[in-house]
Design an enzyme around this catalytic site. Structure first.
Site, PDB file in Angstrom:
ATOM      1  CG  HIS A 135      42.290  43.441  25.003  1.00  0.00           C
ATOM      2  ND1 HIS A 135      41.314  43.118  26.165  1.00  0.00           N
ATOM      3  CD2 HIS A 135      43.472  42.632  25.487  1.00  0.00           C
ATOM      4  CE1 HIS A 135      41.983  42.558  27.105  1.00  0.00           C
ATOM      5  NE2 HIS A 135      43.091  42.073  26.554  1.00  0.00           N
ATOM      6  NE  ARG A 156      40.406  48.795  37.311  1.00  0.00           N
ATOM      7  CZ  ARG A 156      41.588  48.233  37.580  1.00  0.00           C
ATOM      8  NH1 ARG A 156      42.394  47.688  36.740  1.00  0.00           N
ATOM      9  NH2 ARG A 156      42.006  48.102  38.792  1.00  0.00           N
ATOM     10  CB  SER A 179      45.815  48.387  35.684  1.00  0.00           C
ATOM     11  OG  SER A 179      45.957  46.831  35.711  1.00  0.00           O
ATOM     12  CE1 TYR A 189      38.831  45.137  38.366  1.00  0.00           C
ATOM     13  CE2 TYR A 189      38.567  47.086  39.602  1.00  0.00           C
ATOM     14  CZ  TYR A 189      39.313  45.717  39.523  1.00  0.00           C
ATOM     15  OH  TYR A 189      40.251  45.338  40.337  1.00  0.00           O
ATOM     16  NE  ARG A 231      48.886  47.320  39.368  1.00  0.00           N
ATOM     17  CZ  ARG A 231      48.631  48.231  40.295  1.00  0.00           C
ATOM     18  NH1 ARG A 231      49.443  48.666  41.035  1.00  0.00           N
ATOM     19  NH2 ARG A 231      47.433  48.791  39.991  1.00  0.00           N
ATOM     20  CE  LYS A 232      48.476  48.745  45.470  1.00  0.00           C
ATOM     21  NZ  LYS A 232      48.496  50.302  45.745  1.00  0.00           N
ATOM     22  N   GLY A 233      44.315  44.885  42.378  1.00  0.00           N
ATOM     23  CA  GLY A 233      42.641  44.608  42.250  1.00  0.00           C
ATOM     24  C   GLY A 233      41.900  45.340  42.990  1.00  0.00           C
TER      25      GLY A 233
HETATM   26  P1  A3P Z   1      45.422  45.957  38.743  1.00  0.00           P
HETATM   27  O1  A3P Z   1      46.612  46.176  37.973  1.00  0.00           O
HETATM   28  O2  A3P Z   1      44.780  47.603  38.997  1.00  0.00           O
HETATM   29  O3  A3P Z   1      45.474  45.300  39.778  1.00  0.00           O
HETATM   30  P2  A3P Z   1      42.781  42.365  32.721  1.00  0.00           P
HETATM   31  O4  A3P Z   1      42.376  41.032  33.333  1.00  0.00           O
HETATM   32  O5  A3P Z   1      41.748  42.888  31.728  1.00  0.00           O
HETATM   33  O6  A3P Z   1      44.207  42.223  32.310  1.00  0.00           O
HETATM   34  O7  A3P Z   1      42.812  43.371  33.887  1.00  0.00           O
HETATM   35  C1  A3P Z   1      43.804  43.070  35.082  1.00  0.00           C
HETATM   36  C2  A3P Z   1      43.307  44.041  36.363  1.00  0.00           C
HETATM   37  O8  A3P Z   1      42.021  43.297  36.806  1.00  0.00           O
HETATM   38  C3  A3P Z   1      44.283  44.027  37.221  1.00  0.00           C
HETATM   39  O9  A3P Z   1      44.273  45.311  37.887  1.00  0.00           O
HETATM   40  C4  A3P Z   1      44.139  42.728  38.219  1.00  0.00           C
HETATM   41  O10 A3P Z   1      44.694  42.982  39.452  1.00  0.00           O
HETATM   42  C5  A3P Z   1      42.573  43.197  38.198  1.00  0.00           C
HETATM   43  N1  A3P Z   1      41.632  41.732  38.785  1.00  0.00           N
HETATM   44  C6  A3P Z   1      41.972  40.552  38.137  1.00  0.00           C
HETATM   45  N2  A3P Z   1      41.435  39.696  38.834  1.00  0.00           N
HETATM   46  C7  A3P Z   1      40.628  40.292  39.736  1.00  0.00           C
HETATM   47  C8  A3P Z   1      39.895  40.064  40.674  1.00  0.00           C
HETATM   48  N3  A3P Z   1      39.343  38.755  41.052  1.00  0.00           N
HETATM   49  N4  A3P Z   1      39.107  41.131  41.556  1.00  0.00           N
HETATM   50  C9  A3P Z   1      39.511  42.275  41.344  1.00  0.00           C
HETATM   51  N5  A3P Z   1      40.468  42.666  40.327  1.00  0.00           N
HETATM   52  C10 A3P Z   1      40.780  41.779  39.748  1.00  0.00           C
END
Ligand code: A3P
Length: 279
Positions: A89, A111, A119, A173, A239-241
């Site tokens: 990061h 994103r 998030s 994203y 979480r929600k995705g």
């Molecule tokens: P939300 O909190 O909005 O749900 P990172 O991997 O960089 O930590 O990002 C996490 C975010 O990506 C979270 O967002 C997570 O739910 C989402 N995410 C992880 N896997 C995913 C997938 N296969 N499809 C869509 N979103 C995904």
């Protein structure tokens, strides 16, 4: 509670990233074929990592983040014989200099920042490696000031955008959500990897949000599969995705303040224009 974070060169980091490691980043020896998976936290890093891991015959190892751990980190990274895919990061400025000199491939995931903020707010609340924040309003202020882990979203994105022609593939994203196959094609082309149609469909299925979320229940805690320096608990990640969840959090005033800062900070940004198309 603030003790889970510490400041290095004005930027907040997890204490899991030791000062010694951060201080010695420039002594990292890159390999020409290293790939860096770079993002501001909560931009979809685990998702893209999973996509790469599921490319058949990719012959790669996804390592833990370059900034996670202490100075033994670089010895650990030397032990991998396969091509390394290294998540981080870090902003461009902090990236080890050898990576820049060797022009290693970088995949930068971006994103829309309102969803990223929401998030990250949940991550702050759910993740014991981050300070607990009482309210969304309080968190949003910190986010806009860049007083959150890894600093300002705006500065992070701008630092990378400035170097987008240095072997950097930018993955949105929102585009992954809208047209997964297009993004997958970009990734495989960039990495000189080949996938056939049935493999593509298999990757799409395996990396769907529901499939990845379900797998965390089975996998539980695997410290050897850490993509984000802020957690090795994968169940904190899914979480929600979805795209556009910010609407459930921002008041109209908060949206206005956010948009004003966005317009000001990102006025020369091409990426910002593309983000607007997606959200
Ligand atoms: P939300 O909190 O909005 O749900 P990172 O991997 O960089 O930590 O990002 C996490 C975010 O990506 C979270 O967002 C997570 O739910 C989402 N995410 C992880 N896997 C995913 C997938 N296969 N499809 C869509 N979103 C995904």
């Amino acid at each position: 509670q603030l003790s889970v974070l510490h400041k290095f060169k004005g930027i907040l980091f997890s204490t899991a990233s030791s000062r010694e490691l951060l201080d010695s980043l420039d002594s990292f020896d890159a390999r020409e074929d290293d790939v860096f998976l770079v993002s501001y936290p909560k931009s979809g890093t685990h998702w893209v990592a999973e996509v790469i891991e599921n490319i058949p015959n990719a012959k790669i190892t996804i390592t833990s983040p370059i900034e996670l751990g202490d100075i033994s980190k670089f010895d650990e990274l030397k032990t991998y014989s396969k091509r390394r895919v290294i998540p981080t990061h870090l902003s461009y400025d902090m990236l080890p200099v050898d990576i820049k000199q060797k022009q290693c491939k970088v995949i930068y995931i971006i994103r829309n920042p309102k969803d990223t903020a929401v998030s990250l707010f949940h991550y702050y609340r759910d993740n014991p490696n981050l300070p607990y924040i009482e309210t969304w309003a309080e968190f949003l202020e910190l986010f806009l000031r860049g007083d959150v882990v890894y600093g300002s979203w705006f500065d992070h994105v701008l630092s990378w955008e400035e170097h987008k022609n240095d072997n950097v593939l930018i993955i949105f994203y929102e585009e992954m959500k809208k047209d997964f196959f297009k993004s997958l094609k970009k990734i495989t082309t960039f990495l000189d990897m080949h996938v056939n149609d049935s493999e593509i469909n298999n990757i799409a299925w395996k990396t769907s949000f529901s499939e990845m979320k379900n797998n965390t229940v089975k996998e539980s805690h695997d410290p050897n599969h850490t993509i984000c320096a802020l957690t090795s608990e994968r169940n904190l990640v899914f979480r929600k995705g979805v795209v556009g969840d910010w609407i459930n959090y921002f008041t109209s005033k908060q949206k206005r303040v956010f948009d004003e800062l966005f317009t000001e900070k990102m006025k020369h940004s091409e990426l910002a224009r593309r983000l607007k198309e997606y959200s």
